[in-house]
Scaffold this motif. Structure first.
Motif, PDB file in Angstrom:
ATOM      1  N   ASP A  47       4.098  13.877  -5.421  1.00 59.35           N
ATOM      2  CA  ASP A  47       4.719  12.618  -5.058  1.00 59.35           C
ATOM      3  C   ASP A  47       5.097  12.663  -3.583  1.00 59.35           C
ATOM      4  OD1 ASP A  47       6.203  10.098  -5.323  1.00 59.35           O
ATOM      5  OD2 ASP A  47       7.903  11.413  -4.914  1.00 59.35           O
ATOM      6  N   ASN A  48       4.677  11.674  -2.850  1.00 62.16           N
ATOM      7  CA  ASN A  48       5.023  11.577  -1.445  1.00 62.16           C
ATOM      8  C   ASN A  48       5.084  10.101  -1.060  1.00 62.16           C
ATOM      9  OD1 ASN A  48       5.627  12.338   1.140  1.00 62.16           O
ATOM     10  ND2 ASN A  48       3.513  12.718   1.730  1.00 62.16           N
ATOM     11  N   GLN A  49       5.740   9.308  -1.904  1.00 59.49           N
ATOM     12  CA  GLN A  49       5.827   7.872  -1.671  1.00 59.49           C
ATOM     13  C   GLN A  49       6.784   7.571  -0.530  1.00 59.49           C
ATOM     14  OE1 GLN A  49       7.152   6.122  -5.307  1.00 59.49           O
ATOM     15  NE2 GLN A  49       5.343   6.698  -6.456  1.00 59.49           N
ATOM     16  N   ASP A  50       6.467   6.504   0.214  1.00 57.73           N
ATOM     17  CA  ASP A  50       7.396   6.056   1.246  1.00 57.73           C
ATOM     18  C   ASP A  50       8.486   5.190   0.602  1.00 57.73           C
ATOM     19  OD1 ASP A  50       6.325   3.501   0.843  1.00 57.73           O
ATOM     20  OD2 ASP A  50       5.134   3.543   2.675  1.00 57.73           O
ATOM     21  N   THR A  51       9.308   4.587   1.398  1.00 57.84           N
ATOM     22  CA  THR A  51      10.420   3.807   0.851  1.00 57.84           C
ATOM     23  C   THR A  51       9.966   2.558   0.098  1.00 57.84           C
ATOM     24  OG1 THR A  51      10.656   2.669   2.970  1.00 57.84           O
ATOM     25  CG2 THR A  51      12.070   4.589   2.594  1.00 57.84           C
ATOM     26  N   TYR A  52       8.700   2.163   0.270  1.00 61.74           N
ATOM     27  CA  TYR A  52       8.158   1.015  -0.446  1.00 61.74           C
ATOM     28  C   TYR A  52       7.340   1.418  -1.674  1.00 61.74           C
ATOM     29  CZ  TYR A  52       9.535  -1.268   3.842  1.00 61.74           C
ATOM     30  OH  TYR A  52      10.256  -1.718   4.906  1.00 61.74           O
ATOM     31  N   GLY A  53       7.333   2.695  -2.036  1.00 58.54           N
ATOM     32  CA  GLY A  53       6.578   3.163  -3.189  1.00 58.54           C
ATOM     33  C   GLY A  53       5.099   3.339  -2.919  1.00 58.54           C
ATOM     34  N   VAL A  54       4.699   3.503  -1.645  1.00 59.08           N
ATOM     35  CA  VAL A  54       3.286   3.641  -1.269  1.00 59.08           C
ATOM     36  C   VAL A  54       3.016   5.070  -0.822  1.00 59.08           C
ATOM     37  CG1 VAL A  54       1.481   2.857   0.318  1.00 59.08           C
ATOM     38  CG2 VAL A  54       3.138   1.225  -0.596  1.00 59.08           C
ATOM     39  N   GLN A  55       1.878   5.590  -1.218  1.00 61.92           N
ATOM     40  CA  GLN A  55       1.480   6.951  -0.856  1.00 61.92           C
ATOM     41  C   GLN A  55       0.049   6.940  -0.337  1.00 61.92           C
ATOM     42  OE1 GLN A  55       2.048   9.723  -4.036  1.00 61.92           O
ATOM     43  NE2 GLN A  55       1.145  11.421  -2.951  1.00 61.92           N
ATOM     44  N   THR A  56      -0.209   7.641   0.764  1.00 62.58           N
ATOM     45  CA  THR A  56      -1.567   7.748   1.306  1.00 62.58           C
ATOM     46  C   THR A  56      -2.227   9.006   0.771  1.00 62.58           C
ATOM     47  OG1 THR A  56      -0.909   6.610   3.331  1.00 62.58           O
ATOM     48  CG2 THR A  56      -2.955   7.884   3.410  1.00 62.58           C
ATOM     49  N   ILE A  87      -4.437   0.298  -5.984  1.00 63.38           N
ATOM     50  CA  ILE A  87      -5.156   0.834  -4.828  1.00 63.38           C
ATOM     51  C   ILE A  87      -5.126  -0.212  -3.719  1.00 63.38           C
ATOM     52  CG2 ILE A  87      -7.382   1.682  -3.979  1.00 63.38           C
ATOM     53  CD1 ILE A  87      -6.062   3.425  -6.165  1.00 63.38           C
ATOM     54  N   CYS A  88      -4.818   0.229  -2.511  1.00 62.29           N
ATOM     55  CA  CYS A  88      -4.828  -0.693  -1.373  1.00 62.29           C
ATOM     56  C   CYS A  88      -5.228   0.064  -0.111  1.00 62.29           C
ATOM     57  CB  CYS A  88      -3.455  -1.353  -1.192  1.00 62.29           C
ATOM     58  SG  CYS A  88      -2.083  -0.217  -1.038  1.00 62.29           S
ATOM     59  N   ASN A  89      -5.598  -0.675   0.920  1.00 64.35           N
ATOM     60  CA  ASN A  89      -5.932  -0.110   2.234  1.00 64.35           C
ATOM     61  C   ASN A  89      -6.961   1.015   2.172  1.00 64.35           C
ATOM     62  OD1 ASN A  89      -3.986  -1.908   2.977  1.00 64.35           O
ATOM     63  ND2 ASN A  89      -2.550  -0.422   3.762  1.00 64.35           N
ATOM     64  N   LYS A  90      -8.104   0.739   1.546  1.00 61.80           N
ATOM     65  CA  LYS A  90      -9.179   1.731   1.501  1.00 61.80           C
ATOM     66  C   LYS A  90      -9.803   1.910   2.876  1.00 61.80           C
ATOM     67  CE  LYS A  90     -12.336   1.282  -1.689  1.00 61.80           C
ATOM     68  NZ  LYS A  90     -13.295   0.714  -2.644  1.00 61.80           N
ATOM     69  N   SER A  91     -10.067   3.153   3.228  1.00 60.86           N
ATOM     70  CA  SER A  91     -10.878   3.468   4.405  1.00 60.86           C
ATOM     71  C   SER A  91     -11.870   4.533   3.975  1.00 60.86           C
ATOM     72  CB  SER A  91     -10.004   3.965   5.565  1.00 60.86           C
ATOM     73  OG  SER A  91      -9.541   5.278   5.309  1.00 60.86           O
ATOM     74  N   ALA A  92     -12.779   4.926   4.842  1.00 60.23           N
ATOM     75  CA  ALA A  92     -13.767   5.948   4.483  1.00 60.23           C
ATOM     76  C   ALA A  92     -13.107   7.295   4.198  1.00 60.23           C
ATOM     77  CB  ALA A  92     -14.799   6.101   5.596  1.00 60.23           C
ATOM     78  N   GLY A  93     -11.963   7.558   4.813  1.00 62.82           N
ATOM     79  CA  GLY A  93     -11.325   8.864   4.682  1.00 62.82           C
ATOM     80  C   GLY A  93     -10.055   8.903   3.868  1.00 62.82           C
ATOM     81  N   SER A  94      -9.578   7.744   3.406  1.00 63.42           N
ATOM     82  CA  SER A  94      -8.323   7.732   2.656  1.00 63.42           C
ATOM     83  C   SER A  94      -8.157   6.412   1.908  1.00 63.42           C
ATOM     84  CB  SER A  94      -7.134   7.936   3.594  1.00 63.42           C
ATOM     85  OG  SER A  94      -6.991   6.816   4.446  1.00 63.42           O
TER      86      SER A  94
END
Length: 115
Positions: A47-56, A87-94
């Motif tokens: 778990d490494n979520q930010d304050t908005y519950g999002v994790q890269t 799932i959000c903010n897809k890129s080729a590397g993440s």
């Protein structure tokens, strides 16, 4: 999808292409790349979520573009509690995973595409 089900799918695909691997790392957060460019990657991040519950999530190897597919499933002890991921903010590397609530449960992911 459970960890066992994901492992069964991966094992089936890998076994059907045993002699075609270009590179692989068969660990908890790993990948399997075939000579034709097909790439399977998976993980079970902390778990490494930010304050908005999002994790890269960063891939071990980048895909060629964002046309890969991702599947996530929660690793939770709750049986009557929704622990979905978006799932959000897809890129080729993440990609980013957004929890519907700040629940802090780990999850499994698998991504397939051209690498």
């Amino acid at each position: 999808m459970t960890k066992a089900a994901i492992e069964a799918v991966l094992t089936g695909v890998i076994n059907s292409h045993k002699h075609e691997a270009l590179s692989k790392q068969l660990v908890e957060n790993g990948y399997y790349r075939f000579h034709d460019g097909f790439l399977i990657q998976w993980g079970h991040p902390s778990d490494n979520q930010d304050t908005y519950g999002v994790q890269t999530i960063y891939f071990p190897h980048s895909f060629v573009d964002t046309s890969y597919s991702i599947l996530t499933t929660a690793d939770s002890s709750y049986q009557t509690y929704y622990v979905g991921r978006t799932i959000c903010n897809k890129s080729a590397g993440s990609f980013k995973v957004s929890a519907n609530q700040k629940n802090k449960e780990r999850f499994f992911w698998i991504a397939v595409g051209k690498g």
